[in-house]
Design an enzyme around this catalytic site. Structure first.
Site, mmCIF file in Angstrom:
data_model
loop_
_atom_site.group_PDB
_atom_site.id
_atom_site.type_symbol
_atom_site.label_atom_id
_atom_site.label_comp_id
_atom_site.label_asym_id
_atom_site.label_seq_id
_atom_site.Cartn_x
_atom_site.Cartn_y
_atom_site.Cartn_z
ATOM 1 N N TYR A 1 -0.924 4.453 10.672
ATOM 2 C CA TYR A 1 -1.276 3.466 11.689
ATOM 3 C C TYR A 1 -0.038 3.226 12.554
ATOM 4 C CZ TYR A 1 -5.495 2.180 9.055
ATOM 5 O OH TYR A 1 -6.705 2.181 8.415
ATOM 6 N N ASP B 1 -2.361 -6.791 15.184
ATOM 7 C CA ASP B 1 -1.742 -5.466 15.276
ATOM 8 C C ASP B 1 -1.776 -4.912 16.691
ATOM 9 O OD1 ASP B 1 -0.696 -4.863 12.803
ATOM 10 O OD2 ASP B 1 -2.568 -4.090 12.004
ATOM 11 N N GLU C 1 -5.629 4.745 13.826
ATOM 12 C CA GLU C 1 -6.528 3.813 14.504
ATOM 13 C C GLU C 1 -7.208 4.386 15.741
ATOM 14 O OE1 GLU C 1 -2.463 2.958 16.374
ATOM 15 O OE2 GLU C 1 -3.249 3.457 14.376
ATOM 16 N N LYS D 1 1.676 2.028 7.322
ATOM 17 C CA LYS D 1 2.037 1.219 8.485
ATOM 18 C C LYS D 1 3.012 1.962 9.388
ATOM 19 C CE LYS D 1 0.882 -2.251 9.454
ATOM 20 N NZ LYS D 1 -0.287 -2.553 10.319
ATOM 21 N N ARG E 1 0.837 -1.199 0.000
ATOM 22 C CA ARG E 1 0.000 0.000 0.000
ATOM 23 C C ARG E 1 0.878 1.258 0.000
ATOM 24 N NH1 ARG E 1 -3.582 -1.470 5.183
ATOM 25 N NH2 ARG E 1 -1.587 -2.430 5.740
ATOM 26 N N SER F 1 -10.432 -2.439 8.517
ATOM 27 C CA SER F 1 -11.101 -3.526 9.235
ATOM 28 C C SER F 1 -12.063 -4.251 8.309
ATOM 29 C CB SER F 1 -11.847 -2.975 10.452
ATOM 30 O OG SER F 1 -10.953 -2.437 11.391
ATOM 31 N N VAL G 1 -1.054 -12.648 10.085
ATOM 32 C CA VAL G 1 -0.373 -11.618 9.290
ATOM 33 C C VAL G 1 -0.783 -10.238 9.803
ATOM 34 C CG1 VAL G 1 -0.111 -10.622 6.994
ATOM 35 C CG2 VAL G 1 -0.164 -13.107 7.282
ATOM 36 N N ASP H 1 -20.137 -11.976 21.000
ATOM 37 C CA ASP H 1 -19.744 -10.664 21.499
ATOM 38 C C ASP H 1 -20.347 -10.499 22.882
ATOM 39 O OD1 ASP H 1 -19.348 -7.685 21.765
ATOM 40 O OD2 ASP H 1 -18.783 -7.867 19.662
ATOM 41 N N HIS I 1 -0.409 1.572 16.197
ATOM 42 C CA HIS I 1 -0.632 0.412 17.070
ATOM 43 C C HIS I 1 0.461 0.328 18.140
ATOM 44 C CE1 HIS I 1 -3.844 -0.975 14.446
ATOM 45 N NE2 HIS I 1 -3.036 -0.851 13.420
#
Length: 366
Positions: free
Chosen positions: A94, A270, A118, A75, A15, A134, A298, A198, A96
């Site tokens: 992002y 992540d 995020e 990333k 990306r 997501s 991944v 959930d 994380h």
């Protein structure tokens, strides 16, 4: 403002942080954009495309960082990039942080301004910059899970949709958020029997209302998880705690209760993963096996479909990039409380408490 778009160097990350369309909007607003050579190649965007809309293409990642006030990425920076990030930089990507202490310490040391996609959060609690990835990851979780259920790659040898006279495979989805709903939708489309768990009854009601009858819901608890893992073929981990480490819903001892060849896909990797045995993998080497259970973990799943992912991501990030560029980060965050929630580290101080809590550190506030 001067904006830099470096080439992503994380393993198999194709990306890019900005499309030519996005660069066009920035140059139209009199900003200067530097794009690293071949930064968009993996997503199907070429250097000439960027030059045509006013960007300057630079040969090296060092040159892009050196020239820019704001870095727009996809990333989190990896170790090779830490030294390029300076106190004058605003880094929008992002991050994380809660899953990586070395990254967090490196960004504190850099004294840069780190704004994390995020944790940008709307008033209703939704995460507009996390949602599209997501959605991609939730859909990909079923695509990848179905593949790794095949016997040649050590799966159970189950076709999720079944065939006439043979029952379909069973998919257990942990979490009825964006990832879980997209995963359930894809699994249902293949004809699998799907259980969505959930602890949020409103989300379970929503799933119940919009999904077909072969998607069922169940309130999540350790007891119900232990019960369902015994006869489900594919288990998707899609839980999220904003900015914090994911809870461990699948523990190591649970693996012995699963049938050999069961596949686990941990989309929460992540944020540290929601399975105790999770360890981040890459598209190059995506799986590992523990106790005859296949793990797919991944950390950049959407990077495997970069054309779709890049367009989906920049659709939502561009308005915020423009605000940051037009107003500067302080004014932009003062005007926009949604964007302000994205502030994670500012000038060497953690300003998002969940990050500090992840490492048991004290936290300063703005």
């Amino acid at each position: 403002m001067t904006i830099g778009v470096p080439k992503e160097i994380k393993n198999n990350e194709n990306r890019v942080g900005m499309t030519p369309s996005g660069v066009f909007e920035l140059t139209k607003n009199n900003h200067t954009v530097f794009v690293q050579k071949n930064a968009g190649f993996g997503s199907g965007f070429f250097d000439e495309d960027y030059k045509r809309v006013g960007a300057t293409v630079l040969d090296t990642i060092e040159a892009v960082y050196a020239a820019a006030d704001m870095i727009v990425k996809v990333k989190e920076p990896i170790a090779e990039e830490y030294a390029f990030i300076k106190s004058n930089h605003v880094v929008f990507t992002y991050f994380h942080f809660a899953s990586s202490e070395p990254l967090t310490k490196a960004m504190i040391k850099s004294k840069s301004v780190c704004i994390a996609y995020e944790t940008v959060e709307d008033a209703d609690g939704s995460l507009p910059l996390l949602t599209p990835m997501s959605e991609v990851a939730g859909r990909m979780a079923i695509q990848q899970g179905a593949k790794y259920l095949e016997k040649p790659i050590k799966g159970r040898g189950v076709l999720l949709g079944g065939v006439p006279g043979v029952p379909p495979g069973k998919v257990l989805v942990l979490g009825a958020g964006v990832v879980g709903i997209q995963a359930a939708k894809m699994a249902a489309g293949l004809g699998a029997h799907v259980t969505v768990m959930d602890i949020n009854m409103n989300q379970l009601r929503y799933v119940n209302d919009v999904m077909p009858p072969h998607v069922v819901t169940e309130f999540s608890s350790e007891y119900t998880i232990r019960k369902r893992i015994k006869d489900h073929d594919l288990i998707i981990g899609g839980v999220l705690v904003k900015g914090a480490k994911a809870p461990k819903l699948i523990t190591r001892d649970m693996l012995k209760d699963m049938r050999p060849g069961t596949v686990l896909v941990d989309v929460a990797v992540d944020q540290g993963g929601c399975m105790e045995t999770t360890k981040a993998t890459t598209h190059e080497d995506p799986t590992f096996i523990i106790d005859d259970v296949v793990h797919y973990c991944v950390a950049n799943m959407p990077g495997a479909v970069p054309y779709t992912s890049t367009l989906a991501l920049t659709n939502v990030t561009l308005p915020y990039v423009l605000r940051l560029a037009n107003d500067g980060w302080q004014n932009a965050c003062n005007k926009d409380k949604t964007l302000a929630k994205g502030l994670n580290i500012v000038n060497g101080e953690i300003v998002y408490k969940e990050i500090a809590e992840a490492f048991n550190w004290s936290v300063e506030t703005l």
